[in-house]
Scaffold this active site. Structure first.
Site, PDB file in Angstrom:
ATOM      1  N   ASP A  81     -31.336 -13.925   6.317  1.00  0.00           N
ATOM      2  CA  ASP A  81     -30.754 -13.212   7.442  1.00  0.00           C
ATOM      3  C   ASP A  81     -30.122 -11.951   6.893  1.00  0.00           C
ATOM      4  OD1 ASP A  81     -28.572 -14.259   6.153  1.00  0.00           O
ATOM      5  OD2 ASP A  81     -28.077 -15.706   7.705  1.00  0.00           O
ATOM      6  N   HIS A  93     -34.795  -5.530  12.103  1.00  0.00           N
ATOM      7  CA  HIS A  93     -33.616  -5.627  11.235  1.00  0.00           C
ATOM      8  C   HIS A  93     -32.592  -6.627  11.764  1.00  0.00           C
ATOM      9  CE1 HIS A  93     -30.858  -4.723   8.162  1.00  0.00           C
ATOM     10  NE2 HIS A  93     -31.152  -3.454   7.980  1.00  0.00           N
TER      11      HIS A  93
END
Length: 319
Positions: free
Chosen positions: A301, A160
């Site tokens: 991102d 993540h």
């Protein structure tokens, strides 16, 4: 719960040489939960040739080619300067992603998709086990599991700190496109990994109140409504229920109507005293669309913010 049989496990490197160096991570990346996000995709066999459907060689080759435009996913989580106190970054080493093949003679696709609810057992079966999410860990692990009905479960674990759900979906779409026959250079939309586009301004300027970044208030005295163990659940609202809810909210949007209902239910469930307790509502706002449109790129991102609303626990019972 039954198990699956792991057939192969290997590391798949990019099909071509990819850029080396480091990718800087923004504060939004670093603020994200440091860990792996598990995702499962279900596929029904689309023909009579079971051997050709999700053939391991084709999927593995497609992964290697997809890692060319998505080359940071073939790297490792690293630290700037190589020291323990360095800023977390992506080291573009080109080492590759973990690729696992497995099979299950117990499960069919309908067994899994009937009243599907994400759970730890599902993850253990169809998503590869992940290492500690700290440098120098791998960033992408995938598992292809063939079921007894001929269907397939594709499980992915993505770090993540590197990508969010939208970015993961973009990668999966590109990978699928390549396996179907598209050249690696013809990704649906080329990704952009310049995380410095989201760098903070040199001089800090706080223009609005952000309760989500303030210290948590002192907890209220524990009682039966707040001291219980947390549980996760997926609550499905039908189209008719949403319509009735919106009508009761004077034409509010779906988001506002559902949030208002959740707010009231939370107040009731916690037995909070009206006007004497604050309730915080945290929700996720994805800004990737805005960044993509403004800069004409496909930013990959963590473009996720977590704005928070705060209000007194005061409501009129209407539901």
């Amino acid at each position: 719960m039954a198990t699956v049989e792991v057939l192969t496990s290997e590391v798949v490197a990019p099909a071509e040489e990819t850029p080396a160096g480091a990718v800087w991570l923004s504060n939004l990346d670093l603020a994200a939960r440091r860990g792996y996000t598990p995702t499962v995709y279900f596929y029904r066999r689309n023909g009579d040739d079971e051997a050709a459907f999700f053939a391991a060689d084709a999927v593995r080759d497609g992964l290697a080619r997809a890692l060319v435009p998505f080359y940071p996913l073939a790297g490792r989580l690293g630290l700037a300067g190589g020291g323990e106190d360095g800023r977390v970054q992506i080291d573009c080493t080109g080492e590759g992603a973990v690729f696992v093949t497995a099979r299950s003679g117990h499960y069919a696709l309908d067994d899994l998709m009937n009243e599907f609810v994400p759970c730890d057992e599902m993850r253990d079966l169809f998503v590869p086990p992940t290492p500690p999410p700290n440098p120098p860990c791998a960033l992408l692990l995938v598992q292809v599991t063939h079921l007894r009905c001929g269907g397939v479960v594709l499980g992915m674990a993505l770090h993540h700190s590197v990508v969010d759900a939208r970015s993961a979906a973009h990668f999966a779409e590109t990978w699928a496109s390549i396996v179907r026959g598209a050249p690696a250079g013809d990704a649906p939309v080329p990704p952009c990994f310049d995380h410095k586009l989201l760098a903070a301004r040199p001089a800090r300027a706080v223009l609005y109140d952000h309760p989500e970044y303030k210290p948590e208030p002192a907890p209220a005295p524990a009682h039966a409504a707040t001291a219980s163990t947390y549980a996760s659940a997926i609550i499905t609202l039908t189209k008719q229920q949403v319509g009735a809810l919106k009508a009761a909210c004077a034409g509010a949007s779906t988001f506002r109507a559902v949030v208002a209902l959740v707010w009231q239910c939370a107040c009731r469930a916690r037995s909070l005293p009206p006007d004497k307790a604050n309730l915080f509502l945290l929700y996720k706002y994805i800004s990737e669309d805005w960044v993509d449109i403004q800069l004409n790129i496909q930013q990959r991102d963590n473009c996720i913010y977590a704005p928070t609303l705060k209000a007194n626990c005061c409501f009129t019972p209407t539901f």
